[in-house]
Scaffold this motif. Structure first.
Motif, mmCIF file in Angstrom:
data_model
loop_
_atom_site.group_PDB
_atom_site.id
_atom_site.type_symbol
_atom_site.label_atom_id
_atom_site.label_comp_id
_atom_site.label_asym_id
_atom_site.label_seq_id
_atom_site.Cartn_x
_atom_site.Cartn_y
_atom_site.Cartn_z
ATOM 1 N N ASN A 59 0.857 -1.174 0.000
ATOM 2 C CA ASN A 59 0.000 0.000 0.000
ATOM 3 C C ASN A 59 0.903 1.236 0.000
ATOM 4 O OD1 ASN A 59 -2.582 1.258 0.217
ATOM 5 N ND2 ASN A 59 -2.215 1.595 2.380
ATOM 6 N N ILE A 60 0.982 1.941 -1.140
ATOM 7 C CA ILE A 60 1.868 3.108 -1.241
ATOM 8 C C ILE A 60 1.176 4.234 -2.012
ATOM 9 C CG2 ILE A 60 3.962 1.696 -1.189
ATOM 10 C CD1 ILE A 60 4.302 2.298 -4.172
ATOM 11 N N LEU A 61 1.795 5.379 -1.981
ATOM 12 C CA LEU A 61 1.351 6.504 -2.797
ATOM 13 C C LEU A 61 2.224 6.523 -4.048
ATOM 14 C CD1 LEU A 61 -0.415 9.005 -3.172
ATOM 15 C CD2 LEU A 61 1.356 10.322 -1.976
ATOM 16 N N VAL A 62 1.605 6.399 -5.204
ATOM 17 C CA VAL A 62 2.319 6.313 -6.478
ATOM 18 C C VAL A 62 2.219 7.658 -7.187
ATOM 19 C CG1 VAL A 62 2.466 5.072 -8.664
ATOM 20 C CG2 VAL A 62 1.670 3.881 -6.627
ATOM 21 N N TYR A 63 3.330 8.112 -7.725
ATOM 22 C CA TYR A 63 3.354 9.373 -8.465
ATOM 23 C C TYR A 63 4.455 9.283 -9.515
ATOM 24 C CZ TYR A 63 7.034 9.927 -5.061
ATOM 25 O OH TYR A 63 8.132 9.692 -4.284
ATOM 26 N N PRO A 64 4.393 10.134 -10.527
ATOM 27 C CA PRO A 64 5.398 10.058 -11.596
ATOM 28 C C PRO A 64 6.767 10.561 -11.159
ATOM 29 C CG PRO A 64 3.707 11.695 -12.120
ATOM 30 C CD PRO A 64 3.347 11.096 -10.804
ATOM 31 N N PHE A 65 7.784 9.955 -11.734
ATOM 32 C CA PHE A 65 9.186 10.351 -11.580
ATOM 33 C C PHE A 65 9.656 10.834 -12.937
ATOM 34 C CE2 PHE A 65 9.539 7.738 -7.850
ATOM 35 C CZ PHE A 65 10.790 7.923 -7.310
ATOM 36 N N TYR A 66 10.773 11.484 -12.958
ATOM 37 C CA TYR A 66 11.448 11.746 -14.223
ATOM 38 C C TYR A 66 12.336 10.554 -14.515
ATOM 39 C CZ TYR A 66 9.793 16.495 -13.808
ATOM 40 O OH TYR A 66 8.983 17.587 -13.704
ATOM 41 N N PRO A 67 12.347 10.046 -15.748
ATOM 42 C CA PRO A 67 13.124 8.844 -16.062
ATOM 43 C C PRO A 67 14.584 8.895 -15.622
ATOM 44 C CG PRO A 67 11.734 9.408 -17.907
ATOM 45 C CD PRO A 67 11.595 10.521 -16.904
ATOM 46 N N PRO A 112 -2.333 9.887 -15.049
ATOM 47 C CA PRO A 112 -2.235 8.433 -15.198
ATOM 48 C C PRO A 112 -1.210 7.987 -16.249
ATOM 49 C CG PRO A 112 -4.525 9.068 -15.009
ATOM 50 C CD PRO A 112 -3.726 10.337 -15.117
ATOM 51 N N ASP A 113 -1.106 8.720 -17.373
ATOM 52 C CA ASP A 113 -0.112 8.367 -18.400
ATOM 53 C C ASP A 113 1.309 8.458 -17.846
ATOM 54 O OD1 ASP A 113 -1.838 7.847 -20.603
ATOM 55 O OD2 ASP A 113 -2.089 10.010 -20.887
ATOM 56 N N ASP A 114 1.582 9.514 -17.075
ATOM 57 C CA ASP A 114 2.915 9.693 -16.495
ATOM 58 C C ASP A 114 3.203 8.634 -15.435
ATOM 59 O OD1 ASP A 114 3.247 11.921 -18.113
ATOM 60 O OD2 ASP A 114 2.676 13.336 -16.526
ATOM 61 N N VAL A 115 2.182 8.296 -14.646
ATOM 62 C CA VAL A 115 2.350 7.260 -13.618
ATOM 63 C C VAL A 115 2.631 5.916 -14.288
ATOM 64 C CG1 VAL A 115 1.174 5.956 -11.801
ATOM 65 C CG2 VAL A 115 1.011 8.456 -11.851
ATOM 66 N N LEU A 116 1.890 5.609 -15.361
ATOM 67 C CA LEU A 116 2.123 4.352 -16.078
ATOM 68 C C LEU A 116 3.543 4.313 -16.632
ATOM 69 C CD1 LEU A 116 1.226 1.646 -17.196
ATOM 70 C CD2 LEU A 116 0.314 2.863 -19.189
ATOM 71 N N GLN A 117 4.010 5.395 -17.224
ATOM 72 C CA GLN A 117 5.370 5.441 -17.761
ATOM 73 C C GLN A 117 6.395 5.212 -16.660
ATOM 74 O OE1 GLN A 117 6.125 5.489 -21.027
ATOM 75 N NE2 GLN A 117 8.136 4.999 -20.247
ATOM 76 N N THR A 118 6.152 5.777 -15.493
ATOM 77 C CA THR A 118 7.039 5.575 -14.347
ATOM 78 C C THR A 118 7.068 4.107 -13.950
ATOM 79 O OG1 THR A 118 6.673 7.803 -13.513
ATOM 80 C CG2 THR A 118 7.420 6.168 -11.918
#
Length: 164
Positions: A76-84, A109-115
């Motif tokens: 159980n975590i908080l998910v957010y986008p990173f820079y590659p 969501p697109d950025d989170v998926l890419q992460t």
């Protein structure tokens, strides 16, 4: 006390309450248990209180970086986008499915998926228990992306003598 078991390979915790693990604990766990293959934290039952997770992808990054044999993840975590470039080439190709339970996300969501695909290039499925979680949109995007990828793979192309 558990950190003393340096060769721990499986960590499975089942509870009737949600327990909160923070990034610092995940970093300590990753350092203590480099041979970890499975991490499963399950909060079950109606007594589970829904709150924002204390751990994030920052903490999970330590697990990915140090536990190279990890192949099962339920957290159980908080998910957010990173820079590659923040990943510095760190990824886990063993994990194909993640159970995010009651996790939530911040960002697009697109950025989170890419992460997630950068961290887990062979990810095929995301499980989320909370129907209101933003990760459900990521889950749907992942299914579409994997479907498109499988249709464009060489084994799906039509060769001589084959019809649609």
């Amino acid at each position: 006390p558990l950190f003393a078991f340096r060769n721990l390979r499986e960590l499975k915790v089942y509870s009737d309450f949600i327990f909160f693990i923070d990034d610092e604990w995940l970093e300590e766990a990753a350092t203590a248990w480099p041979h970890l293959q499975q991490i499963e934290f399950f909060a079950r039952g109606d007594n589970c209180i829904l709150r924002e997770p204390w751990s994030t992808l920052d903490g999970l990054f330590y697990i990915i970086q140090n536990c190279r044999d990890l192949n099962k993840l339920s957290i159980n975590i908080l998910v957010y986008p990173f820079y590659p470039d923040a990943f510095d080439g760190v990824y886990n190709s063993n994990i194909t499915s993640i159970n995010f339970q009651r996790s939530d996300m911040e960002g697009d969501p697109d950025d989170v998926l890419q992460t997630l695909l950068t961290l887990f290039p062979n990810l095929r499925d995301i499980d989320v228990w909370d129907g209101k979680s933003g990760l459900n949109a990521v889950r749907k995007l992942l299914k579409v992306a994997k479907r498109l990828t499988s249709h464009s793979s060489p084994e799906c192309s039509h060769g001589p003598g084959k019809t649609n």
